[in-house]
Design a protein around this motif. Sequence first.
Motif, PDB file in Angstrom:
ATOM      1  N   LYS A   1     -56.133 -51.682 -43.499  1.00  0.00           N
ATOM      2  CA  LYS A   1     -54.509 -52.170 -43.253  1.00  0.00           C
ATOM      3  C   LYS A   1     -53.502 -51.768 -44.288  1.00  0.00           C
ATOM      4  O   LYS A   1     -52.433 -51.529 -43.953  1.00  0.00           O
ATOM      5  CB  LYS A   1     -54.406 -53.566 -43.120  1.00  0.00           C
TER       6      LYS A   1
ATOM      7  N   ASP B   1     -59.661 -54.644 -45.489  1.00  0.00           N
ATOM      8  CA  ASP B   1     -58.032 -54.922 -45.489  1.00  0.00           C
ATOM      9  C   ASP B   1     -57.311 -53.960 -46.400  1.00  0.00           C
ATOM     10  O   ASP B   1     -56.224 -53.634 -46.052  1.00  0.00           O
ATOM     11  CB  ASP B   1     -57.928 -56.518 -46.159  1.00  0.00           C
TER      12      ASP B   1
ATOM     13  N   ILE C   1     -55.718 -60.593 -49.655  1.00  0.00           N
ATOM     14  CA  ILE C   1     -56.469 -59.497 -48.964  1.00  0.00           C
ATOM     15  C   ILE C   1     -58.143 -60.075 -49.230  1.00  0.00           C
ATOM     16  O   ILE C   1     -58.527 -60.429 -50.299  1.00  0.00           O
ATOM     17  CB  ILE C   1     -56.277 -58.204 -49.885  1.00  0.00           C
ATOM     18  N   LYS C   2     -58.690 -59.865 -48.143  1.00  0.00           N
ATOM     19  CA  LYS C   2     -59.937 -60.411 -48.113  1.00  0.00           C
ATOM     20  C   LYS C   2     -61.196 -59.252 -48.467  1.00  0.00           C
ATOM     21  O   LYS C   2     -61.968 -59.470 -49.179  1.00  0.00           O
ATOM     22  CB  LYS C   2     -60.473 -60.946 -46.572  1.00  0.00           C
TER      23      LYS C   2
END
Length: 170
Positions: A73, A19, A110-111
């Motif tokens: 991302k 992420d 956010i993972k």
Amino acid sequence: MNKKRVELIKGDITSLDVDAIVNAANNSLLGGGGVDGAIHEAAGPDLLIECKRLNGCETGHAKITDGFRLKAKHVIHTVGPVWYGGYHDEHSLLASCYQSSLAIAKEKKIKTLAFPGISTGAYGFPKDLAALIAVNETKRFLTKNVYPEKVIFVTYGDDSYETYRKLLDQ
Ligand code: ADP
């Protein structure tokens, strides 16, 4: 803390499908050498355009952008301290980089978040001490928070991997 929430890998942080990756940026946020240069190179010119709008970043703080052409991302840009011998607040400023980056990850849900060794290249922070701060701050944060779900420490072209391995096994 669940051990599976922290991972350690060797390699190039720009290739990770996560992420967000963290950038060891400088105060201008306008790109530089080392991992900063590699991230800008891989993300493409739109990253610099977005960074220009952020008006820089103070040492120990962090700001987030899109990841553009990266698989990641987002990029969280944090500015580590330059090592001046250890008597200029370097320890707390580096801890603050990890805290600020993790706080943004939490806010954005956010993972997966990957960190390089902030300040351990051109900024000259001793690698063993930097790894200890990175691991301590991350463990402390993960114990209290659900996000990020997973943190990945990325070591690159040196012997930091074993240093992190020992710290994470404790
Ligand atoms: P600083 O200026 O904060 O010291 P540097 O980019 O010079 O930042 O170095 C920070 C760390 O990032 C160093 O340990 C360096 O080995 C590492 N590094 C450089 N390029 C990459 C990369 N592509 N992926 C992961 N880590 C990297």
